[in-house]
Design a protein around this motif. Structure first.
Motif, PDB file in Angstrom:
ATOM      1  N   LEU A 111       6.349 172.547  19.439  1.00 30.99           N
ATOM      2  CA  LEU A 111       5.124 172.048  20.064  1.00 30.99           C
ATOM      3  C   LEU A 111       5.349 171.554  21.487  1.00 30.99           C
ATOM      4  O   LEU A 111       4.447 170.951  22.082  1.00 30.99           O
ATOM      5  N   GLN A 112       6.518 171.810  22.031  1.00 29.14           N
ATOM      6  CA  GLN A 112       6.807 171.386  23.391  1.00 29.14           C
ATOM      7  C   GLN A 112       5.784 171.988  24.356  1.00 29.14           C
ATOM      8  O   GLN A 112       5.567 173.198  24.387  1.00 29.14           O
ATOM      9  N   GLY A 113       5.154 171.106  25.147  1.00 30.86           N
ATOM     10  CA  GLY A 113       4.184 171.564  26.135  1.00 30.86           C
ATOM     11  C   GLY A 113       2.801 171.835  25.589  1.00 30.86           C
ATOM     12  O   GLY A 113       1.901 172.230  26.345  1.00 30.86           O
ATOM     13  N   VAL A 114       2.585 171.621  24.281  1.00 29.98           N
ATOM     14  CA  VAL A 114       1.276 171.859  23.670  1.00 29.98           C
ATOM     15  C   VAL A 114       0.498 170.548  23.633  1.00 29.98           C
ATOM     16  O   VAL A 114       1.023 169.514  23.210  1.00 29.98           O
ATOM     17  N   ASN A 115      -0.753 170.593  24.044  1.00 34.03           N
ATOM     18  CA  ASN A 115      -1.605 169.408  24.052  1.00 34.03           C
ATOM     19  C   ASN A 115      -2.217 169.209  22.666  1.00 34.03           C
ATOM     20  O   ASN A 115      -3.305 169.708  22.370  1.00 34.03           O
ATOM     21  N   VAL A 116      -1.506 168.512  21.810  1.00 32.70           N
ATOM     22  CA  VAL A 116      -1.966 168.262  20.448  1.00 32.70           C
ATOM     23  C   VAL A 116      -1.429 166.907  19.997  1.00 32.70           C
ATOM     24  O   VAL A 116      -0.322 166.504  20.354  1.00 32.70           O
ATOM     25  N   LYS A 117      -2.220 166.181  19.216  1.00 32.08           N
ATOM     26  CA  LYS A 117      -1.790 164.898  18.676  1.00 32.08           C
ATOM     27  C   LYS A 117      -0.977 165.153  17.413  1.00 32.08           C
ATOM     28  O   LYS A 117      -1.366 165.952  16.564  1.00 32.08           O
ATOM     29  N   LYS A 118       0.139 164.425  17.283  1.00 32.35           N
ATOM     30  CA  LYS A 118       1.076 164.686  16.190  1.00 32.35           C
ATOM     31  C   LYS A 118       1.209 163.463  15.285  1.00 32.35           C
ATOM     32  O   LYS A 118       1.585 162.387  15.738  1.00 32.35           O
ATOM     33  N   LEU A 119       0.905 163.654  14.000  1.00 36.86           N
ATOM     34  CA  LEU A 119       1.040 162.613  12.988  1.00 36.86           C
ATOM     35  C   LEU A 119       2.157 163.005  12.029  1.00 36.86           C
ATOM     36  O   LEU A 119       2.296 164.183  11.681  1.00 36.86           O
ATOM     37  N   VAL A 120       2.933 162.034  11.591  1.00 34.51           N
ATOM     38  CA  VAL A 120       4.024 162.306  10.654  1.00 34.51           C
ATOM     39  C   VAL A 120       3.928 161.351   9.473  1.00 34.51           C
ATOM     40  O   VAL A 120       3.781 160.131   9.652  1.00 34.51           O
ATOM     41  N   LEU A 121       4.026 161.901   8.261  1.00 30.56           N
ATOM     42  CA  LEU A 121       4.038 161.075   7.049  1.00 30.56           C
ATOM     43  C   LEU A 121       5.458 160.582   6.808  1.00 30.56           C
ATOM     44  O   LEU A 121       6.402 161.378   6.769  1.00 30.56           O
ATOM     45  N   VAL A 122       5.609 159.272   6.630  1.00 26.39           N
ATOM     46  CA  VAL A 122       6.932 158.680   6.395  1.00 26.39           C
ATOM     47  C   VAL A 122       6.872 157.756   5.186  1.00 26.39           C
ATOM     48  O   VAL A 122       5.815 157.272   4.808  1.00 26.39           O
ATOM     49  N   ALA A 123       8.056 157.511   4.611  1.00 28.18           N
ATOM     50  CA  ALA A 123       8.124 156.641   3.441  1.00 28.18           C
ATOM     51  C   ALA A 123       9.186 155.567   3.578  1.00 28.18           C
ATOM     52  O   ALA A 123       9.435 154.815   2.635  1.00 28.18           O
ATOM     53  N   THR A 124       9.808 155.483   4.767  1.00 33.64           N
ATOM     54  CA  THR A 124      10.793 154.435   5.038  1.00 33.64           C
ATOM     55  C   THR A 124      10.684 154.019   6.500  1.00 33.64           C
ATOM     56  O   THR A 124      10.142 154.758   7.336  1.00 33.64           O
ATOM     57  N   ILE A 125      11.243 152.862   6.807  1.00 32.38           N
ATOM     58  CA  ILE A 125      11.279 152.391   8.192  1.00 32.38           C
ATOM     59  C   ILE A 125      12.111 153.346   9.042  1.00 32.38           C
ATOM     60  O   ILE A 125      11.734 153.678  10.179  1.00 32.38           O
ATOM     61  N   ARG A 126      13.236 153.802   8.508  1.00 29.01           N
ATOM     62  CA  ARG A 126      14.104 154.714   9.254  1.00 29.01           C
ATOM     63  C   ARG A 126      13.356 155.985   9.648  1.00 29.01           C
ATOM     64  O   ARG A 126      13.459 156.448  10.792  1.00 29.01           O
ATOM     65  N   GLN A 127      12.605 156.553   8.720  1.00 30.58           N
ATOM     66  CA  GLN A 127      11.841 157.761   9.015  1.00 30.58           C
ATOM     67  C   GLN A 127      10.786 157.502  10.087  1.00 30.58           C
ATOM     68  O   GLN A 127      10.549 158.344  10.959  1.00 30.58           O
ATOM     69  N   ALA A 128      10.164 156.332  10.031  1.00 32.60           N
ATOM     70  CA  ALA A 128       9.137 155.988  11.024  1.00 32.60           C
ATOM     71  C   ALA A 128       9.739 155.897  12.417  1.00 32.60           C
ATOM     72  O   ALA A 128       9.181 156.413  13.399  1.00 32.60           O
ATOM     73  N   LYS A 129      10.889 155.247  12.526  1.00 35.94           N
ATOM     74  CA  LYS A 129      11.547 155.105  13.824  1.00 35.94           C
ATOM     75  C   LYS A 129      12.000 156.461  14.362  1.00 35.94           C
ATOM     76  O   LYS A 129      11.915 156.730  15.571  1.00 35.94           O
ATOM     77  N   LYS A 130      12.463 157.315  13.460  1.00 37.72           N
ATOM     78  CA  LYS A 130      12.887 158.648  13.878  1.00 37.72           C
ATOM     79  C   LYS A 130      11.693 159.464  14.365  1.00 37.72           C
ATOM     80  O   LYS A 130      11.796 160.175  15.378  1.00 37.72           O
ATOM     81  N   ALA A 131      10.570 159.364  13.656  1.00 39.50           N
ATOM     82  CA  ALA A 131       9.367 160.094  14.058  1.00 39.50           C
ATOM     83  C   ALA A 131       8.911 159.653  15.442  1.00 39.50           C
ATOM     84  O   ALA A 131       8.531 160.480  16.286  1.00 39.50           O
ATOM     85  N   GLU A 132       8.961 158.350  15.693  1.00 42.29           N
ATOM     86  CA  GLU A 132       8.594 157.837  17.004  1.00 42.29           C
ATOM     87  C   GLU A 132       9.538 158.394  18.072  1.00 42.29           C
ATOM     88  O   GLU A 132       9.102 158.819  19.154  1.00 42.29           O
TER      89      GLU A 132
END
Length: 318
Positions: A111-132
């Motif tokens: 999705l590099q260079g694509v104008n789209v909003k990206k949401l990620v489903l996470v189930a741990t704090i570590r996954q959330a930080k990685k998604a960010e």
């Protein structure tokens, strides 16, 4: 009441309510209804047989609504490549994509260079930080109360959400066990800026791909009507309790291999219950929120009810 949050601003929606991806269920009828009612509706991509079907679904949504919507990619499904489906979403200029069930890093690379909003489903704090770190615009945090695939750590929504809020700078969407205005207000109180609902949207008129027997099971269910399957495979998911899912758990307790389990946990087994209503010949995903589901309304009625409940609660605080 002003329902503006970073999520409503990010997604350009009226209310901070997101519809879950819902494998084999979330198509244009439901997605358009949710978006028209002020939330963010979503199409499930990886349940479709080929990419052109996704293009058709996207165009059907646009025929029914001029509001934003999303496409969900369950990228962890065995043997399926998401690349051609993602190409279609990009070509059709879908405003939002969400990623569930796998490592979002290669997905984001595409999705590099694509104008789209990206949401990620996470189930741990570590996954959330990685998604960010990877560039997610927001994370959807699912607790073990949720339906479908959940985290391995048995962390509840109520415990997990505020800790993720403290750990990341991007907006957080709470998921798992939410089905009414009380859940919405609880999520906002925990620091989330929106909610995602899956199971509750199945029990609506516009979820036309869900068999009536499935919807009735949700209405008749209570807090003890679900069970976690696939835990022995490292991919736990919450489904309605029936003879089929009880058999899966029995096999898991007997240390059954994936080869033994695969016909029981296949997408075909899921569709037999969810789409065809063969309630003892397959399984259907559902969260513990089934205990709060008492009817099968129109999507607009459901969202209006949730918002009115939330506003009533808000006034009681003042």
């Amino acid at each position: 009441m002003n329902w503006s949050t970073r999520i409503t601003e990010l997604l350009q929606i009226r209310y901070p309510i997101v519809q879950g991806g819902l494998a084999h269920l979330a198509y244009h009828e439901l997605a358009a209804a949710v978006s028209n009612a002020g939330g963010l509706g979503q199409i499930t991509a990886m349940s479709l047989k080929h990419p052109e079907q996704l293009r058709e679904e996207i165009r059907h949504v646009r025929e029914k609504t001029d509001h934003p919507f999303g496409v969900n990619f369950a990228i962890g499904q065995h043997g399926r490549s998401y690349r051609e489906f993602l190409d279609v979403a990009i070509e059709e200029k879908v405003p939002v994509v969400s990623v569930t069930g796998g490592n979002p890093a290669p997905f984001f690379d595409d999705l590099q260079g694509v104008n789209v909003k990206k949401l990620v489903l996470v189930a741990t704090i570590r996954q959330a930080k990685k998604a960010e770190e990877l560039g997610a615009d927001a994370v959807m945090v699912v607790g073990q109360e949720g339906g479908g695939h959940i985290g391995r750590e048995d962390l509840s929504t109520f415990v997990l959400v505020p800790q993720v809020v403290d750990a990341v700078r991007i907006p957080v969407i709470a998921s798992g066990g939410i089905g009414d205005g009380r859940g919405l207000m609880a999520a906002l109180s925990l620091g989330a800026e929106g909610i995602e609902m899956g199971t509750r949207f199945i029990a609506t008129k516009e979820c036309v791909h869900a068999h009536e027997s499935y919807k009735q099971a949700l209405v008749e269910g209570d807090e003890n009507s679900t069970i976690v399957i696939k835990r022995s495979l490292g991919a736990p998911g919450r489904a309605l309790k029936n003879r089929w899912t009880s058999r899966i758990v029995e096999l898991e307790k007997a240390n059954a291999t994936y080869e033994t389990l695969k016909t029981f946990i296949s997408g075909e087994a899921n569709k037999r219950f969810a789409n065809e209503g063969k309630v003892d010949e397959g399984f259907a995903w559902a969260g513990q929120v089934v205990g709060l589901i008492k009817d099968v309304p129109l999507v607009e009625q459901l969202i209006d009810r949730i918002i009115k409940e939330g506003e009533k609660i808000r006034k009681s605080w003042l």
